[in-house]
Design an enzyme around this catalytic site. Structure first.
Site, mmCIF file in Angstrom:
data_model
loop_
_atom_site.group_PDB
_atom_site.id
_atom_site.type_symbol
_atom_site.label_atom_id
_atom_site.label_comp_id
_atom_site.label_asym_id
_atom_site.label_seq_id
_atom_site.Cartn_x
_atom_site.Cartn_y
_atom_site.Cartn_z
ATOM 1 N N SER A 119 23.179 -45.579 26.184
ATOM 2 C CA SER A 119 22.342 -44.455 26.611
ATOM 3 C C SER A 119 22.579 -43.290 25.661
ATOM 4 O O SER A 119 23.719 -43.013 25.288
ATOM 5 C CB SER A 119 22.727 -44.031 28.027
ATOM 6 O OG SER A 119 22.167 -42.770 28.330
ATOM 7 N N TYR A 141 14.902 -41.111 24.911
ATOM 8 C CA TYR A 141 13.648 -40.608 25.453
ATOM 9 C C TYR A 141 12.962 -39.859 24.323
ATOM 10 O O TYR A 141 13.636 -39.359 23.415
ATOM 11 C CB TYR A 141 13.900 -39.623 26.600
ATOM 12 C CG TYR A 141 14.632 -40.224 27.795
ATOM 13 C CD1 TYR A 141 13.933 -40.915 28.785
ATOM 14 C CD2 TYR A 141 16.010 -40.088 27.928
ATOM 15 C CE1 TYR A 141 14.596 -41.462 29.881
ATOM 16 C CE2 TYR A 141 16.680 -40.629 29.021
ATOM 17 C CZ TYR A 141 15.972 -41.310 29.989
ATOM 18 O OH TYR A 141 16.627 -41.840 31.069
ATOM 19 N N THR A 167 12.930 -45.389 26.875
ATOM 20 C CA THR A 167 12.746 -45.406 28.329
ATOM 21 C C THR A 167 11.563 -44.521 28.682
ATOM 22 O O THR A 167 11.501 -43.354 28.284
ATOM 23 C CB THR A 167 14.041 -44.930 29.027
ATOM 24 O OG1 THR A 167 15.100 -45.821 28.652
ATOM 25 C CG2 THR A 167 13.894 -44.951 30.535
ATOM 26 N N LYS A 256 11.285 -49.654 27.757
ATOM 27 C CA LYS A 256 12.006 -49.914 29.014
ATOM 28 C C LYS A 256 11.395 -49.131 30.168
ATOM 29 O O LYS A 256 11.183 -47.919 30.048
ATOM 30 C CB LYS A 256 13.481 -49.511 28.845
ATOM 31 C CG LYS A 256 14.317 -49.656 30.107
ATOM 32 C CD LYS A 256 15.796 -49.430 29.803
ATOM 33 C CE LYS A 256 16.675 -49.570 31.021
ATOM 34 N NZ LYS A 256 16.653 -48.377 31.887
ATOM 35 N N HIS A 280 14.463 -48.724 36.556
ATOM 36 C CA HIS A 280 15.593 -47.812 36.377
ATOM 37 C C HIS A 280 16.640 -48.033 37.482
ATOM 38 O O HIS A 280 17.296 -47.106 37.949
ATOM 39 C CB HIS A 280 15.089 -46.358 36.402
ATOM 40 C CG HIS A 280 15.773 -45.433 35.431
ATOM 41 N ND1 HIS A 280 15.160 -44.941 34.311
ATOM 42 C CD2 HIS A 280 17.014 -44.890 35.430
ATOM 43 C CE1 HIS A 280 15.990 -44.131 33.668
ATOM 44 N NE2 HIS A 280 17.115 -44.091 34.323
HETATM 45 C C1 LIG Z 1 24.415 -44.525 37.108
HETATM 46 C C2 LIG Z 1 23.229 -45.011 36.315
HETATM 47 C C3 LIG Z 1 22.874 -44.336 35.147
HETATM 48 C C4 LIG Z 1 21.760 -44.775 34.398
HETATM 49 N N1 LIG Z 1 21.446 -44.115 33.225
HETATM 50 C C5 LIG Z 1 20.397 -44.552 32.480
HETATM 51 C C6 LIG Z 1 20.088 -43.939 31.223
HETATM 52 O O1 LIG Z 1 20.770 -43.030 30.767
HETATM 53 N N2 LIG Z 1 19.007 -44.418 30.542
HETATM 54 C C7 LIG Z 1 18.243 -45.463 31.002
HETATM 55 O O2 LIG Z 1 17.283 -45.863 30.342
HETATM 56 N N3 LIG Z 1 18.548 -46.072 32.167
HETATM 57 C C8 LIG Z 1 19.592 -45.660 32.907
HETATM 58 N N4 LIG Z 1 19.906 -46.316 34.083
HETATM 59 C C9 LIG Z 1 19.150 -47.516 34.475
HETATM 60 C C10 LIG Z 1 19.779 -48.789 33.897
HETATM 61 O O3 LIG Z 1 19.571 -48.860 32.501
HETATM 62 C C11 LIG Z 1 19.156 -50.062 34.486
HETATM 63 O O4 LIG Z 1 17.753 -49.998 34.365
HETATM 64 C C12 LIG Z 1 19.534 -50.303 35.964
HETATM 65 O O5 LIG Z 1 20.838 -49.876 36.244
HETATM 66 C C13 LIG Z 1 19.388 -51.785 36.282
HETATM 67 O O6 LIG Z 1 19.591 -52.039 37.641
HETATM 68 P P1 LIG Z 1 21.000 -52.530 38.259
HETATM 69 O O7 LIG Z 1 21.855 -51.312 38.304
HETATM 70 O O8 LIG Z 1 20.620 -53.026 39.613
HETATM 71 O O9 LIG Z 1 21.544 -53.601 37.345
HETATM 72 C C14 LIG Z 1 21.002 -45.889 34.841
HETATM 73 C C15 LIG Z 1 21.379 -46.559 36.013
HETATM 74 C C16 LIG Z 1 22.479 -46.141 36.747
HETATM 75 C C17 LIG Z 1 22.858 -46.894 38.010
#
Ligand SMILES: Cc1cc2nc3c(=O)[nH]c(=O)nc-3n(C[C@H](O)[C@H](O)[C@H](O)COP(=O)(O)O)c2cc1C
Length: 382
Positions: A119, A141, A167, A256, A280
């Site tokens: 990220s 982003y 994203t 994404k 997400h």
């Molecule tokens: C605490 C947390 C922080 C996240 N931060 C980002 C991020 O900075 N950028 C992004 O594209 N997705 C982010 N996501 C989404 C994850 O990339 C991913 O799509 C998601 O966690 C997948 O689902 P799962 O947690 O059930 O495996 C985040 C998810 C969580 C839980």
């Protein structure tokens, strides 16, 4: 590794992702858990629950009398070999979970032979994470100030990142704590303050928040607090603007946050290399479809012209096999990896990946699948 308490009170090491979930939950402050993971179904996390339910509703249909004496779990993403069809999803501020944050995750990715998507909102910089020696993609982003985005792209190129993950499911940084009751006042616990996160997350050092942006001053655009980043996420972005990003760099582009076949068709028309079917992790739209429900139409729309990955609710090797059967090239894990990080740092992340690898291997053997690159679509039914 710490251990879980069994029903009889004996302690044993975690052996499933769910063990890691329980262990991580017991270790983390409640306000942090509620705000970042949710209890999957409670507190407005309907979409996370839908992700899990969509996996549950997809059932395996095993075949027998297939030669499964030699199994291959190797595949490729964007033309590069990976040892397991699982990638580490981008998640911001990983020092919230463990002091070594993204560096621990990247070291584990290197040891497991998988790709990690970093990220851009990381607590260790693009360059610090590159030194861990993993195969890396950078998630970003498009910012209102495009020069900030360009700056990140150049740093990713210089540090040897192999792809960009754009994203697109949070236009204008929506789903922010200010707008979403999940993050404020939803429980009897104190509110999680994203602008003073280090007060909730014991491992987090204040000066590591937004590490990639902290020292930037691009035409007066400065980043100090998480809200400064979300405020910069462009909300006028359209398919046409992707040409600008394409023109900046030869790095492959992965989109994404795709949630239907129509957008996959557009991604194909715009020459994208890959898409991630993702909501997400259920953090953005309330009550959207589970990603496994979306995957069939996404794969059909891709028609083999671009790779389709999936994330959201992957908790086991069996889940991986189900997604591959529907046509995903690979899956990404978010929470599962973060729970491993919380419990055991680098070793915990590696252990989570190895648990998933073992479970996938086992499921393939029992379902008559010898190669992750050739999982028949009729291996699953809904
Ligand atoms: C605490 C947390 C922080 C996240 N931060 C980002 C991020 O900075 N950028 C992004 O594209 N997705 C982010 N996501 C989404 C994850 O990339 C991913 O799509 C998601 O966690 C997948 O689902 P799962 O947690 O059930 O495996 C985040 C998810 C969580 C839980």
């Amino acid at each position: 590794m710490t251990s879980s308490v069994t029903e009889r009170g004996a302690r044993r090491p975690p052996s499933t992702v769910d063990d890691y979930r329980r262990e991580a939950r017991s270790m983390l402050p409640r306000a942090m858990w509620n705000s970042l993971c949710g209890d999957e179904g409670e507190l407005g996390w309907e979409t996370s629950a839908n992700n899990l339910a969509a996996f549950k509703a997809t059932k395996l249909r095993p075949r027998v009398l297939v030669d499964v004496s030699r199994l291959s779990l190797q595949t490729t993403v964007l033309g590069r070999e990976i040892g397991l069809p699982v990638l580490i999803a981008p998640s911001g501020t990983q020092q919230r979970w463990h002091r070594d944050g993204e560096v621990a995750s990247a070291r584990a990715a290197a040891r497991a032979g998988v790709v990690m998507s970093l990220s851009s909102a990381s607590t260790y910089s693009i360059e610090e994470v590159a030194a861990a020696g993993a195969d890396l993609w950078l998630q970003l982003y498009v910012m209102r100030n495009r020069r900030v985005t360009e700056h990140l792209v150049r740093r990713a190129e210089d540090a040897g990142y192999r792809a960009l993950v754009l994203t697109v499911d949070r236009p204008g940084g929506s789903a922010t704590p200010e707008l979403d009751p999940r993050f404020a006042g939803a429980t009897s616990e104190p509110d999680y303050d994203f602008d003073a996160e280090w007060t909730h997350a014991p491992a987090l050092q204040e000066d590591r928040i937004l590490k990639n942006f902290r020292d930037l001053d691009v035409d007066g655009t400065r980043f100090r607090r998480p809200a400064d980043l979300t405020a910069q996420i462009e909300d006028s972005l359209t398919w046409k603007d992707l040409e600008w990003l394409r023109g900046l760099t030869p790095l492959p582009l992965v989109l994404k946050g795709i949630q239907n076949g129509d957008d996959v068709r557009l991604a194909r028309e715009h020459g994208l290399e890959a898409v991630v079917v993702s909501n997400h992790g259920g953090v953005v739209v309330r009550d959207a479809r589970g990603t496994m429900e979306v995957l069939p139409e996404a794969v059909d729309a891709a028609a083999g012209a671009l790779e389709v990955y999936l994330d959201g609710g992957v908790r086991s090797g069996d889940d991986v096999l189900k997604a591959l059967a529907v046509g995903a090239q690979a899956v990404l894990v978010g929470r599962a990896q973060l729970w491993g990080l919380t419990v055991g740092g680098e070793d915990g992340v590696l252990d989570v990946l190895e648990i998933i690898r073992r479970e996938l291997h086992h499921a393939m053997k029992l379902c008559g699948v010898a190669d992750v690159r050739r999982v028949p679509r009729d291996l699953v039914v809904r």
